[in-house]
Enzyme design. Sequence first.
Site, short mmCIF file in Angstrom:
data_model
loop_
_atom_site.label_atom_id
_atom_site.label_comp_id
_atom_site.label_asym_id
_atom_site.label_seq_id
_atom_site.Cartn_x
_atom_site.Cartn_y
_atom_site.Cartn_z
CG HIS A 183 31.10 163.80 -18.85
ND1 HIS A 183 32.41 163.43 -18.67
CD2 HIS A 183 31.10 165.16 -18.82
CE1 HIS A 183 33.17 164.50 -18.54
NE2 HIS A 183 32.40 165.57 -18.63
CE LYS A 227 42.28 170.94 -20.41
NZ LYS A 227 43.43 170.15 -19.96
CB CYS A 250 35.00 172.39 -24.53
SG CYS A 250 36.45 172.56 -23.50
CB SER A 291 38.63 169.07 -23.94
OG SER A 291 37.30 169.43 -24.09
CE1 TYR A 300 39.15 171.71 -17.99
CE2 TYR A 300 38.13 171.37 -20.13
CZ TYR A 300 38.93 170.92 -19.10
OH TYR A 300 39.51 169.68 -19.18
#
Length: 314
Positions: free
Chosen positions: A180, A141, A110, A108, A137
Amino acid sequence: MNKDAGIFVAGARGLVGSALGRTLAARGFTRILSPSRSALDLRDRSAVDRFFATERPDYVFMAAAKVGGIIANDSYPADFIRDNLEIQTNVIDAAYRAGTRKLCFLGSSCIYPRLAAQPLQESSLLTGPLEPTNQWYAVAKIAGIKMCQAYALQHGFNAISVMPTNLYGPGDNFDLQTSHVLPALLRKFHTAKESGASDVVVWGSGTPRREFLYVDDLADALCFLMEHYDSPEIINVGWGHDVTIAELASLIAEVVGFRGAIAYDRSKPDGTPRKLLDVGKISALGWRARTPLVDGVRATYEWYLASMKQGRTA
Ligand SMILES: NC(=O)c1ccc[n+]([C@@H]2O[C@H](COP(=O)([O-])OP(=O)(O)OC[C@H]3O[C@@H](n4cnc5c(N)ncnc54)[C@H](OP(=O)(O)O)[C@@H]3O)[C@@H](O)[C@H]2O)c1
């Protein structure tokens, strides 16, 4: 990919997984493996090993993850880092050992440093500190990306890592506590229209710029990359443009048919001023997103209305 290849879509009931299921079925793939979480909890290593030993999928799309917004990440940091590390470690390792031909891991945006230059290039990975709110998170990842790279280096395992931008589409989460910005605005404007409200208040100044990719375009990109991209280096997938939150709000008001005023609550935080992925790498391979924002928002709104009728959305 042959039409009768075994294709495991992990997280098949999620936003990305369900778009992948639609896309693969529409293209005539006949052996799509999509066990529910109750049938196969991907945190359970023995169960994952058994599944791979029995089904021996040729291709794996890793669309399963523990996903959530800032509040969820902040409240449950241990769950976020543990679940995601467990899910991806179990699946990547089992896929390699079961002889899977190729695996596509999903990261992602992020994963990029908080202050990385915009548009975000793949080369920004691990060049600076992460955004603290979702670091748990993001670190999981990044570990998944590195695990794919390590298995490629040591074992020659064909594992690619794809970084999608913000997604939206049918199957989105419309719960105002956890959703979101795009589905949250769709719901707010719909509720305002239904109740005859004179205005809708949008959080922040409306000036931050964000990118949104229709999830069926992502599914198309994932199939394209499964067939045409064989490098362990990460690759971005985005729409290639961004809009201000104010532009998004006006577009959503138009789609929903809300005729009142749009106000901005500047006491609420704006977040980062811009978040856009550099899509030069995937564009050079010959892929680009096809769904204009207005068409994607219209399809998402239609799905929302239909799912409300069926009592699927609160
Ligand atoms: N949505 C976005 O804007 C966005 C943007 C960039 C990247 N991504 C990435 O895309 C991937 C998929 O995201 P998404 O938006 O599709 O998320 P999602 O809608 O929450 O779907 C995640 C899926 O994973 C499944 N799952 C979670 N824990 C599991 C477990 N322990 N065992 C088996 N299945 C499990 C969920 O099952 P249940 O249905 O049972 O909960 C769900 O089907 C993630 O890696 C995410 O980082 C998403």
